[in-house]
Scaffold this motif. Sequence first.
Motif, PDB file in Angstrom:
ATOM      1  N   LYS A 306       0.853  -1.338   0.136  1.00 25.49           N
ATOM      2  CA  LYS A 306      -0.175  -0.096   0.068  1.00 25.49           C
ATOM      3  C   LYS A 306       1.146   1.166   0.239  1.00 25.49           C
ATOM      4  CE  LYS A 306      -4.291  -0.433   2.219  1.00 25.49           C
ATOM      5  NZ  LYS A 306      -5.153  -0.548   3.081  1.00 25.49           N
ATOM      6  N   LYS A 307       1.826   1.143   0.749  1.00 25.68           N
ATOM      7  CA  LYS A 307       2.833   2.494   1.061  1.00 25.68           C
ATOM      8  C   LYS A 307       3.441   2.737  -0.559  1.00 25.68           C
ATOM      9  CE  LYS A 307       4.556   4.329   4.216  1.00 25.68           C
ATOM     10  NZ  LYS A 307       5.340   3.726   5.249  1.00 25.68           N
ATOM     11  N   ILE A 308       3.859   1.660  -1.082  1.00 26.23           N
ATOM     12  CA  ILE A 308       4.630   1.822  -2.473  1.00 26.23           C
ATOM     13  C   ILE A 308       3.267   2.325  -3.384  1.00 26.23           C
ATOM     14  CG2 ILE A 308       5.791   0.826  -4.280  1.00 26.23           C
ATOM     15  CD1 ILE A 308       6.957  -1.120  -2.026  1.00 26.23           C
ATOM     16  N   GLN A 309       2.229   1.876  -3.515  1.00 28.22           N
ATOM     17  CA  GLN A 309       1.364   2.252  -4.472  1.00 28.22           C
ATOM     18  C   GLN A 309       0.781   3.824  -4.022  1.00 28.22           C
ATOM     19  OE1 GLN A 309      -1.301  -0.824  -2.883  1.00 28.22           O
ATOM     20  NE2 GLN A 309      -1.231  -2.045  -4.833  1.00 28.22           N
ATOM     21  N   SER A 310       0.897   4.139  -2.832  1.00 32.81           N
ATOM     22  CA  SER A 310       0.478   5.485  -2.663  1.00 32.81           C
ATOM     23  C   SER A 310       1.627   6.470  -3.188  1.00 32.81           C
ATOM     24  CB  SER A 310       0.480   5.656  -1.078  1.00 32.81           C
ATOM     25  OG  SER A 310       1.998   5.847  -0.372  1.00 32.81           O
ATOM     26  N   TYR A 311       2.673   5.926  -3.469  1.00 32.80           N
ATOM     27  CA  TYR A 311       3.982   6.936  -4.272  1.00 32.80           C
ATOM     28  C   TYR A 311       3.577   6.798  -5.837  1.00 32.80           C
ATOM     29  CZ  TYR A 311       6.108   8.315   0.089  1.00 32.80           C
ATOM     30  OH  TYR A 311       6.217   9.074   1.267  1.00 32.80           O
ATOM     31  N   GLY A 312       2.472   6.585  -6.338  1.00 37.22           N
ATOM     32  CA  GLY A 312       2.170   6.688  -7.693  1.00 37.22           C
ATOM     33  C   GLY A 312       2.687   5.309  -8.431  1.00 37.22           C
ATOM     34  N   GLU A 340      -6.249  -8.761  -1.454  1.00 33.83           N
ATOM     35  CA  GLU A 340      -6.119  -7.467  -0.843  1.00 33.83           C
ATOM     36  C   GLU A 340      -5.047  -6.482  -0.988  1.00 33.83           C
ATOM     37  OE1 GLU A 340      -6.078  -8.856   3.502  1.00 33.83           O
ATOM     38  OE2 GLU A 340      -7.661 -10.285   2.863  1.00 33.83           O
ATOM     39  N   SER A 341      -4.015  -7.034  -1.867  1.00 32.51           N
ATOM     40  CA  SER A 341      -3.123  -6.078  -1.888  1.00 32.51           C
ATOM     41  C   SER A 341      -3.235  -5.385  -3.481  1.00 32.51           C
ATOM     42  CB  SER A 341      -1.700  -7.093  -2.436  1.00 32.51           C
ATOM     43  OG  SER A 341      -2.051  -7.854  -3.407  1.00 32.51           O
ATOM     44  N   ALA A 342      -4.190  -5.555  -3.891  1.00 31.95           N
ATOM     45  CA  ALA A 342      -4.580  -4.854  -5.310  1.00 31.95           C
ATOM     46  C   ALA A 342      -3.426  -4.843  -6.152  1.00 31.95           C
ATOM     47  CB  ALA A 342      -5.063  -3.450  -5.056  1.00 31.95           C
ATOM     48  N   ILE A 343      -2.876  -6.055  -6.298  1.00 26.31           N
ATOM     49  CA  ILE A 343      -1.934  -6.424  -7.325  1.00 26.31           C
ATOM     50  C   ILE A 343      -2.468  -6.774  -8.444  1.00 26.31           C
ATOM     51  CG2 ILE A 343       0.253  -7.393  -7.764  1.00 26.31           C
ATOM     52  CD1 ILE A 343       0.860  -7.181  -4.919  1.00 26.31           C
ATOM     53  N   PRO A 344      -2.629  -6.097  -9.583  1.00 25.18           N
ATOM     54  CA  PRO A 344      -3.274  -6.736 -10.694  1.00 25.18           C
ATOM     55  C   PRO A 344      -2.490  -7.942 -11.397  1.00 25.18           C
ATOM     56  CG  PRO A 344      -3.529  -4.300 -10.882  1.00 25.18           C
ATOM     57  CD  PRO A 344      -2.395  -4.606  -9.820  1.00 25.18           C
ATOM     58  N   LEU A 345      -1.264  -7.628 -11.583  1.00 25.95           N
ATOM     59  CA  LEU A 345      -0.316  -8.534 -12.279  1.00 25.95           C
ATOM     60  C   LEU A 345       0.344  -9.308 -11.250  1.00 25.95           C
ATOM     61  CD1 LEU A 345       0.857  -6.297 -15.295  1.00 25.95           C
ATOM     62  CD2 LEU A 345      -1.133  -7.760 -14.945  1.00 25.95           C
ATOM     63  N   ALA A 346      -0.238 -10.438 -11.017  1.00 20.60           N
ATOM     64  CA  ALA A 346       0.426 -11.363  -9.751  1.00 20.60           C
ATOM     65  C   ALA A 346       0.949 -12.489 -10.507  1.00 20.60           C
ATOM     66  CB  ALA A 346      -0.702 -11.895  -8.754  1.00 20.60           C
ATOM     67  N   MET A 347       2.350 -12.460 -10.508  1.00 20.71           N
ATOM     68  CA  MET A 347       2.833 -13.721 -11.393  1.00 20.71           C
ATOM     69  C   MET A 347       3.101 -14.861 -10.287  1.00 20.71           C
ATOM     70  SD  MET A 347       3.540 -11.976 -14.060  1.00 20.71           S
ATOM     71  CE  MET A 347       4.246 -10.335 -14.668  1.00 20.71           C
ATOM     72  N   VAL A 348       2.142 -15.683 -10.446  1.00 19.23           N
ATOM     73  CA  VAL A 348       2.205 -16.883  -9.457  1.00 19.23           C
ATOM     74  C   VAL A 348       2.923 -18.105 -10.257  1.00 19.23           C
ATOM     75  CG1 VAL A 348       0.919 -18.220  -7.761  1.00 19.23           C
ATOM     76  CG2 VAL A 348       0.083 -16.054  -8.582  1.00 19.23           C
ATOM     77  N   GLY A 349       3.754 -18.804  -9.564  1.00 16.59           N
ATOM     78  CA  GLY A 349       4.782 -19.550  -9.963  1.00 16.59           C
ATOM     79  C   GLY A 349       5.088 -20.884  -8.996  1.00 16.59           C
ATOM     80  N   LEU A 350       5.349 -22.031  -9.443  1.00 17.61           N
ATOM     81  CA  LEU A 350       5.484 -23.149  -8.706  1.00 17.61           C
ATOM     82  C   LEU A 350       7.135 -23.140  -8.133  1.00 17.61           C
ATOM     83  CD1 LEU A 350       3.720 -26.170 -10.545  1.00 17.61           C
ATOM     84  CD2 LEU A 350       3.346 -25.456  -8.144  1.00 17.61           C
ATOM     85  N   LEU A 351       7.346 -23.265  -7.115  1.00 20.04           N
ATOM     86  CA  LEU A 351       9.081 -23.308  -7.033  1.00 20.04           C
ATOM     87  C   LEU A 351       9.559 -24.028  -7.769  1.00 20.04           C
ATOM     88  CD1 LEU A 351      10.911 -22.150  -4.870  1.00 20.04           C
ATOM     89  CD2 LEU A 351      10.566 -24.374  -3.576  1.00 20.04           C
ATOM     90  N   THR A 352      10.810 -23.829  -8.618  1.00 21.22           N
ATOM     91  CA  THR A 352      11.425 -24.318  -9.381  1.00 21.22           C
ATOM     92  C   THR A 352      12.867 -24.236  -8.905  1.00 21.22           C
ATOM     93  OG1 THR A 352      10.132 -23.584 -11.365  1.00 21.22           O
ATOM     94  CG2 THR A 352      12.265 -24.414 -11.736  1.00 21.22           C
ATOM     95  N   ALA A 353      13.612 -25.568  -9.164  1.00 28.52           N
ATOM     96  CA  ALA A 353      15.091 -25.424  -8.524  1.00 28.52           C
ATOM     97  C   ALA A 353      15.941 -25.139  -9.657  1.00 28.52           C
ATOM     98  CB  ALA A 353      15.476 -26.778  -7.817  1.00 28.52           C
ATOM     99  N   LEU A 354      16.397 -23.778  -9.812  1.00 27.44           N
ATOM    100  CA  LEU A 354      17.199 -23.578 -11.249  1.00 27.44           C
ATOM    101  C   LEU A 354      18.532 -23.895 -10.874  1.00 27.44           C
ATOM    102  CD1 LEU A 354      16.002 -19.796 -11.789  1.00 27.44           C
ATOM    103  CD2 LEU A 354      15.718 -21.558 -13.237  1.00 27.44           C
ATOM    104  N   PRO A 355      19.169 -24.440 -11.947  1.00 27.06           N
ATOM    105  CA  PRO A 355      20.661 -24.958 -11.865  1.00 27.06           C
ATOM    106  C   PRO A 355      21.251 -24.050 -10.788  1.00 27.06           C
ATOM    107  CG  PRO A 355      20.355 -24.280 -14.049  1.00 27.06           C
ATOM    108  CD  PRO A 355      18.702 -24.286 -13.409  1.00 27.06           C
ATOM    109  N   ASP A 356      22.407 -24.717 -10.183  1.00 26.09           N
ATOM    110  CA  ASP A 356      23.417 -23.797  -9.589  1.00 26.09           C
ATOM    111  C   ASP A 356      23.266 -22.750  -8.578  1.00 26.09           C
ATOM    112  OD1 ASP A 356      25.983 -23.644  -9.385  1.00 26.09           O
ATOM    113  OD2 ASP A 356      26.428 -22.157 -10.696  1.00 26.09           O
ATOM    114  N   THR A 357      21.711 -23.162  -7.988  1.00 25.16           N
ATOM    115  CA  THR A 357      21.213 -22.195  -6.969  1.00 25.16           C
ATOM    116  C   THR A 357      21.307 -22.964  -5.333  1.00 25.16           C
ATOM    117  OG1 THR A 357      19.237 -23.294  -7.244  1.00 25.16           O
ATOM    118  CG2 THR A 357      19.443 -21.190  -8.184  1.00 25.16           C
ATOM    119  N   GLN A 358      21.215 -22.363  -4.409  1.00 20.76           N
ATOM    120  CA  GLN A 358      21.436 -22.797  -3.162  1.00 20.76           C
ATOM    121  C   GLN A 358      20.234 -24.030  -2.857  1.00 20.76           C
ATOM    122  OE1 GLN A 358      22.010 -19.727   0.371  1.00 20.76           O
ATOM    123  NE2 GLN A 358      21.060 -18.451  -1.332  1.00 20.76           N
ATOM    124  N   LEU A 359      19.182 -23.504  -3.390  1.00 21.79           N
ATOM    125  CA  LEU A 359      17.983 -24.657  -3.400  1.00 21.79           C
ATOM    126  C   LEU A 359      18.313 -25.860  -4.162  1.00 21.79           C
ATOM    127  CD1 LEU A 359      14.916 -25.083  -2.829  1.00 21.79           C
ATOM    128  CD2 LEU A 359      14.515 -24.230  -4.875  1.00 21.79           C
TER     129      LEU A 359
END
Length: 494
Positions: A306-312, A340-359
Amino acid sequence: MKVLFVYPEFPDTYWSFRHALKFEGRRSAFPPLGLLTVSAMLPKEWERRLVDMNVRRLKEADIEWADIVFASAMIVQKDSLERVVEMCKARGKRVVVGGPYVSTSAEHLPDADHIFVGEAETTLPEFLRDLERGEARRVYQATEKPALALAPAPDFRLADAKRYSAMSVQYSRGCPFSCEFCDIIEIYGRVPRTKSNQQMLSELDALRTTGWRGTVFIVDDNFIGNKKNVKRLLPDLAAWQERNGRPFEFLTEASVNLADDEGLLELMRRANFRRVFLGIETPVVESLKEAQKGQNTRGDMLDSVKKIQSYGMEVMAGFIVGFDSDPEDIFERQINFIRESAIPLAMVGLLTALPDTQLWRRLKKEGRLIAESSGENTNCELNFVTKMDAARLVEGYKAIMRTVYNSREYYQRALECLRRVPQDGPAPNKHTVLSGTLAVARIAVKLGVLDRERREFWRFFTHAVAEHREKFAVSMRLAAMGYHFRKLVEAYGE
Ligand code: B12
Ligand code: SF4
């Protein structure tokens, strides 16, 4: 020397924005900035051509024309990259590859002549010297993270700007955080390096000189990664915008702790930042802790948005399901948060283990890796053994997507976003958003006449015009984006 730059094809995903781009008459969202940057490091006298396969087909004649081919790819482009390398090799061309996919997947490299691992600012000059002497090696591995003073202004003129809905620049590389699933910190490091103010302003001058007006994506991994420098840059950026008639609207990516710094938010507002992508990931504190994402547990995330949105700034955000600590009701919690966050573009994804990450390394140790990552976290494929039953996880994921991109739900979020985000200063530049008569006409016909959800569209339209007339262009962009997301969700089946 004739050099052909090739940017392989993306699959049709959330990030392709394909269904929305059609309204604007554009072919792709952003140009391949890595290749534009590499081009600027090559000798001036070399002839250059770019084929972005997301914009046009790679023709045999393009390959025949070239003496040498440079290709760049993200992991999602690997199949297309392999085909490109094959085609070029079959025609006897020297092929050079680099970029994030090649940098993180050293074991499965395409059959190219020269491979660049890591950033190219120090290795490319070395390659050019070796090439001239006829001694170019197969692998050029950057041994350090180069200072961005070495990064040249990208060759913006190489890209056919009419084909893109935004142009890109980069201010920094790297991020100080340590999220377990993130490959950014593996590729670009945890010490954010920035360009100087002068470098940035001259890149913007160069972009302006090409005639570009409208959205500019500052593609940093985390724009506020080096707060000290960014606070020095922003006043100069705001002054540059004023001097030049505010030609650009900025979009960038930042960590959620942006909300803690009102001074920084105010500086961004003045410089005309209109959209920011946040890595929210999940409202579940245990899952955030597991992901080592402490920066998201420091306060109430809904308040931060909300705070970030309030700054345009419209907030866009990434969300993830599939953490070991996700509770049974994770799907409802994600839906509620997004609503509740009023985020129109919510990019929801499944957790993926990308190569060479800590995960990736942890799951490997735990014997839970199943396959390489396709890099695509929205195609319902899992590349590791999840704690939650996999079928339930995928079904829950689809349920989130169906719910948040249901027309009524989406338009409500979009309207709430319009309410929360003030339109400071002049209305968005007419080049930036879908305000052109043609684009609006296309949207009205497609969403208001042909589409089965047309009643929802007109309801949204009526509210948008009555309550947010000054944001008409933004509301049309949001409608177009909602349509894109809904089309992709339809592919999952009802
Ligand atoms: C902008 C961006 C996008 C844009 C793409 C724009 C475009 N046309 O390029 C959009 C928003 C579409 C996008 C989408 C996605 N992206 Co993206 N994106 C970025 C981002 C933020 C900036 C890219 C950029 O312009 N960088 C600036 C240039 C200068 O850096 P660079 O490309 O690394 O180039 C340097 C070197 O690599 C090298 N180099 C690069 N290419 C070449 C080629 C040769 C021949 C040589 C010699 C050298 C060389 O030289 C350059 C100078 O040093 C990066 C993060 C990052 N820091 O790069 C993620 C990133 C590339 N994206 C990533 C991912 C995963 C995705 C998505 C799959 C996300 C998702 N989950 O759906 C989607 C896929 C797209 C699709 N449609 O399916 C990952 C890639 C991981 C990987 N190992 O491949 C990154 C690294 C971020 C991340 N961890 O999430 N993305
Ligand atoms: S904040 Fe973003 S870029 Fe930084 S480590 Fe976490 S996921 Fe990676």
